[in-house]
Design an enzyme around this catalytic site. Structure first.
Site, short mmCIF file in Angstrom:
data_model
loop_
_atom_site.label_atom_id
_atom_site.label_comp_id
_atom_site.label_asym_id
_atom_site.label_seq_id
_atom_site.Cartn_x
_atom_site.Cartn_y
_atom_site.Cartn_z
N ARG A 48 0.84 -1.19 0.00
CA ARG A 48 0.00 0.00 0.00
C ARG A 48 0.87 1.24 0.00
O ARG A 48 2.01 1.23 0.49
CB ARG A 48 -0.92 0.03 1.22
CG ARG A 48 -1.99 -1.04 1.25
CD ARG A 48 -2.87 -0.89 2.47
NE ARG A 48 -3.84 -1.97 2.57
CZ ARG A 48 -4.70 -2.11 3.58
NH1 ARG A 48 -4.67 -1.24 4.58
NH2 ARG A 48 -5.56 -3.11 3.61
N SER A 147 -8.00 -1.17 0.57
CA SER A 147 -9.04 -1.42 1.57
C SER A 147 -9.73 -0.12 1.95
O SER A 147 -10.15 0.64 1.08
CB SER A 147 -8.44 -2.14 2.78
OG SER A 147 -9.46 -2.59 3.66
N HIS A 148 -9.83 0.17 3.24
CA HIS A 148 -10.58 1.34 3.71
C HIS A 148 -9.70 2.59 3.81
O HIS A 148 -10.15 3.61 4.31
CB HIS A 148 -11.18 1.05 5.08
CG HIS A 148 -10.15 0.77 6.13
ND1 HIS A 148 -9.36 -0.35 6.10
CD2 HIS A 148 -9.77 1.47 7.23
CE1 HIS A 148 -8.54 -0.33 7.14
NE2 HIS A 148 -8.76 0.76 7.83
N LYS A 157 -2.80 -6.57 -3.83
CA LYS A 157 -2.77 -7.81 -3.05
C LYS A 157 -2.76 -9.02 -3.99
O LYS A 157 -3.32 -8.97 -5.09
CB LYS A 157 -3.99 -7.92 -2.14
CG LYS A 157 -4.15 -6.80 -1.13
CD LYS A 157 -5.22 -7.13 -0.09
CE LYS A 157 -6.59 -7.25 -0.70
NZ LYS A 157 -7.64 -7.45 0.34
N ASP A 309 -14.36 -6.18 2.13
CA ASP A 309 -13.92 -7.26 3.01
C ASP A 309 -14.15 -6.92 4.48
O ASP A 309 -13.79 -7.72 5.36
CB ASP A 309 -12.45 -7.64 2.74
CG ASP A 309 -11.46 -6.56 3.15
OD1 ASP A 309 -11.87 -5.43 3.47
OD2 ASP A 309 -10.24 -6.86 3.15
N ARG A 310 -14.75 -5.77 4.78
CA ARG A 310 -15.10 -5.40 6.15
C ARG A 310 -16.56 -4.97 6.21
O ARG A 310 -17.13 -4.57 5.20
CB ARG A 310 -14.22 -4.27 6.66
CG ARG A 310 -12.74 -4.60 6.67
CD ARG A 310 -11.94 -3.49 7.32
NE ARG A 310 -10.52 -3.71 7.18
CZ ARG A 310 -9.61 -3.32 8.07
NH1 ARG A 310 -9.99 -2.68 9.15
NH2 ARG A 310 -8.34 -3.56 7.87
N GLU A 392 -11.77 -11.15 12.87
CA GLU A 392 -10.77 -10.31 13.51
C GLU A 392 -11.39 -8.99 13.94
O GLU A 392 -12.39 -8.55 13.37
CB GLU A 392 -9.57 -10.08 12.60
CG GLU A 392 -9.90 -9.57 11.21
CD GLU A 392 -8.67 -9.54 10.31
OE1 GLU A 392 -7.65 -10.16 10.62
OE2 GLU A 392 -8.75 -8.85 9.27
N GLU A 393 -10.78 -8.38 14.93
CA GLU A 393 -11.37 -7.23 15.62
C GLU A 393 -11.58 -6.02 14.72
O GLU A 393 -12.35 -5.12 15.05
CB GLU A 393 -10.50 -6.84 16.82
CG GLU A 393 -9.40 -5.83 16.57
CD GLU A 393 -8.34 -6.29 15.58
OE1 GLU A 393 -7.70 -5.41 14.97
OE2 GLU A 393 -8.16 -7.51 15.42
N SER A 394 -10.95 -6.01 13.55
CA SER A 394 -11.08 -4.89 12.64
C SER A 394 -12.28 -5.04 11.70
O SER A 394 -12.31 -4.45 10.62
CB SER A 394 -9.80 -4.72 11.82
OG SER A 394 -9.48 -5.91 11.13
#
Length: 547
Positions: A48, A147-148, A157, A309-310, A392-394
């Protein structure tokens, strides 16, 4: 960290990225591989950076794409490569560069037939679908997304044939090869023009949407959602799945309102995050403010980040759920409502994800597979069907189909969002209410993450700590039960330290991009105990680093 005065508000025009300048910098600026932050660097989610800082430019993408071609050749991967991108401004030029290299190397590439954007979980699903029952001609994939991350960032990726994020063996090889290509001024990069790449016999148009949406009923009980008449709302956040929602609504007859179908690479429709940056993070109450403000219009609402993905789940009673709360409720629900999952199927979580999941697992009689940060550690378990759920916590998660077979080996925001609707339809209670039931039964955790300053040398020492470096026997008034630098699930280094007591824990890990280390902490004894855990964590780490 102080809260920006812009947090939760729409950005001023002066805060928006200049897309023309950003794309110009992508093509015009050349990275210097002798400068560390201008080299290719694969973290837990690929490479990134930003073209403004010369950390994500055309040269990086050409080098990484060629390195992936070389890796495929070395490993005998000769099936199609599924290529997807999100809606960040740098994603399309990076897609162009990557396709020029892939075509020149004779790689069969699957690009989207109709939609310009392809979500990460859809690519994972496509890889697994192609490779099912195959032992030769296996496929893999590339996701062009940061991602975000903020609008000025780009990302790249690689997903091998198992469909999930590449592991350390793959990424270290690709990173080393790509940097060698940078150092030799791309001399060994094969490339054709974009027009030639688009017209190449190896470039194929593929319908990503139909197979993915057509199989959603195999993982989520969308018939129950449709029968329930629940009013659902979704904010696509201008991401890669923006046009998938209407197709899902039409296919399954659910009452789903898509609030905003705008795609704008400045992301001017996003409310500003806590630190004053635009960030498409569905787990941030600041970034999700527009949807939270409309929570009373729906029985349940949700959003996903830019590559999907989140997830973020919004309920009437609680607003935006904390990721750990939804993950815990989802685990409890799934293992009570998936009758075809075998009795030996376990639960995957990272070492910094809430231990409420451990308590839920104990109640369910299920094993917990606890691993370092990074979704790549769950790939084998999801693929084999030995992990029913991994999170996962994210705010990232995936889980098995209703029949116990694999769905995706990457995080999937779609299915997490739609699961929240199924949970509400089946139980008559939304996920925040289900989570409240868990806390009444198992205790209420208080969880937070803070940052502490650390030099580059201190961050290296933190990664190298061992339990013998810690002299304490107690933490925040309780006896220390476990002290670990390796994850209990797979024995891999967690890149830091975790200490557990009966009613609390903390974990300290160095940041990969800033001169800080992160302290994750959780207490089942209340906010004052959490603050004590955080304070003592800082002292323990500081003392250990001084030894």
């Amino acid at each position: 960290m102080s809260v920006s005065p812009h947090a939760g508000k729409l950005p001023d025009d002066c805060m928006l990225v200049n897309v023309a300048h950003l794309v110009t910098a992508y093509f015009a600026m050349k990275p210097d591989p002798s400068v560390s932050n201008q080299r290719v660097s694969f973290g837990t989610s690929g490479h990134r950076g930003s073209s403004f800082s010369c950390s994500f430019n055309e040269a990086h993408v050409l080098a990484i794409a060629q390195a992936i071609c070389d890796y495929r050749s070395m490993k005998g991967i000769d099936g199609p490569l599924f290529l997807g991108m999100d809606t960040h401004a740098l994603s399309e030029p990076a897609m162009t560069s990557a396709l020029e290299v892939l075509a020149a190397n004779g790689v069969d590439v699957m690009i989207s037939a109709d939609e310009p954007w392809t979500p990460t979980p859809v690519v994972s699903h496509a890889i697994l679908g192609w490779n099912r029952s195959r032992s030769r001609g296996l496929s893999d994939g590339i996701l062009i997304t940061p991602s975000h991350n903020p609008p000025e960032d780009g990302g790249f990726k690689y997903n091998p044939p198992h469909g999930g994020p590449a592991g350390a063996d793959e990424t270290s090889w690709i990173e080393k090869r790509a940097n060698l290509l940078l150092e030799t001024k791309l001399a060994d990069v094969r490339r054709v023009s974009y027009a030639s790449a688009l017209g190449a016999a190896t470039t194929h148009r593929y319908d990503y949407m139909e197979p993915y949406i057509g199989e959603l009923g195999e993982i989520i009980d969308l018939e129950a959602v449709s029968r329930s008449g629940l009013r659902l709302g979704v904010d696509p956040l201008g991401g890669a799945g923006v046009h998938y929602w209407k197709a899902i609504q039409e296919r399954y007859g659910i009452d789903l309102t898509v609030l905003n179908e705008t795609v704008d690479p400045t992301f001017r429709f996003m409310s500003v995050d806590r630190d004053g940056k635009i960030r498409m993070d569905p787990s941030s109450s600041w970034a999700m403010q527009p949807l939270v403000n409309r929570k009373d219009e729906f029985d349940i609402a949700f959003a996903c980040d830019t590559d999907y993905d989140r997830h973020g789940i919004v309920t009437r009673g609680r607003g935006l759920m904390q990721p750990n709360h939804f993950l815990s409720a989802a685990v409890s629900y799934l293992f009570e409502h998936r009758e075809l999952w075998g009795g030996g199927v376990g639960i995957g979580k990272t070492v910094v994800t809430s231990s409420m999941i451990n308590r839920v697992a104990e109640k369910l009689g299920r094993d917990v597979y606890e691993v370092p940060v990074g979704f790549k550690w769950f790939v084998d378990g999801l693929l084999a069907g030995t992990l029913g759920f991994a999170g996962e916590e994210s705010a990232g998660a995936s889980f098995l189909r209703q029949n116990g077979s694999v769905w995706s080996t990457d995080k999937d925001g779609f299915i997490a969002a739609l699961l929240s609707a199924e949970m509400t339809a089946i139980t008559g209670r939304d996920p925040s209410e289900l989570y409240r039931d868990l806390t009444n039964d198992l205790g209420e955790p208080h969880y937070a993450r803070i940052d502490a300053p650390a030099s580059a040398e201190e961050k290296v020492r933190l990664k190298q700590l061992s339990a013998s470096d810690i002299g304490q026997k107690e933490l925040a008034g309780e006896t220390i039960l476990h002290m670990m630098t390796d994850a209990p699930g797979n024995g891999q280094p967690i890149g830091g330290l975790k200490i557990e007591t009966r009613n609390g824990w903390f974990a300290a890990r160095p940041s990969g991009t800033e001169d800080v280390y992160k302290i994750y902490a959780e207490s089942f004894l209340g906010p004052q105990h959490l603050a004590r855990l955080q304070e003592e964590a800082r002292d323990i780490v500081a003392a250990a680093l001084c030894r």
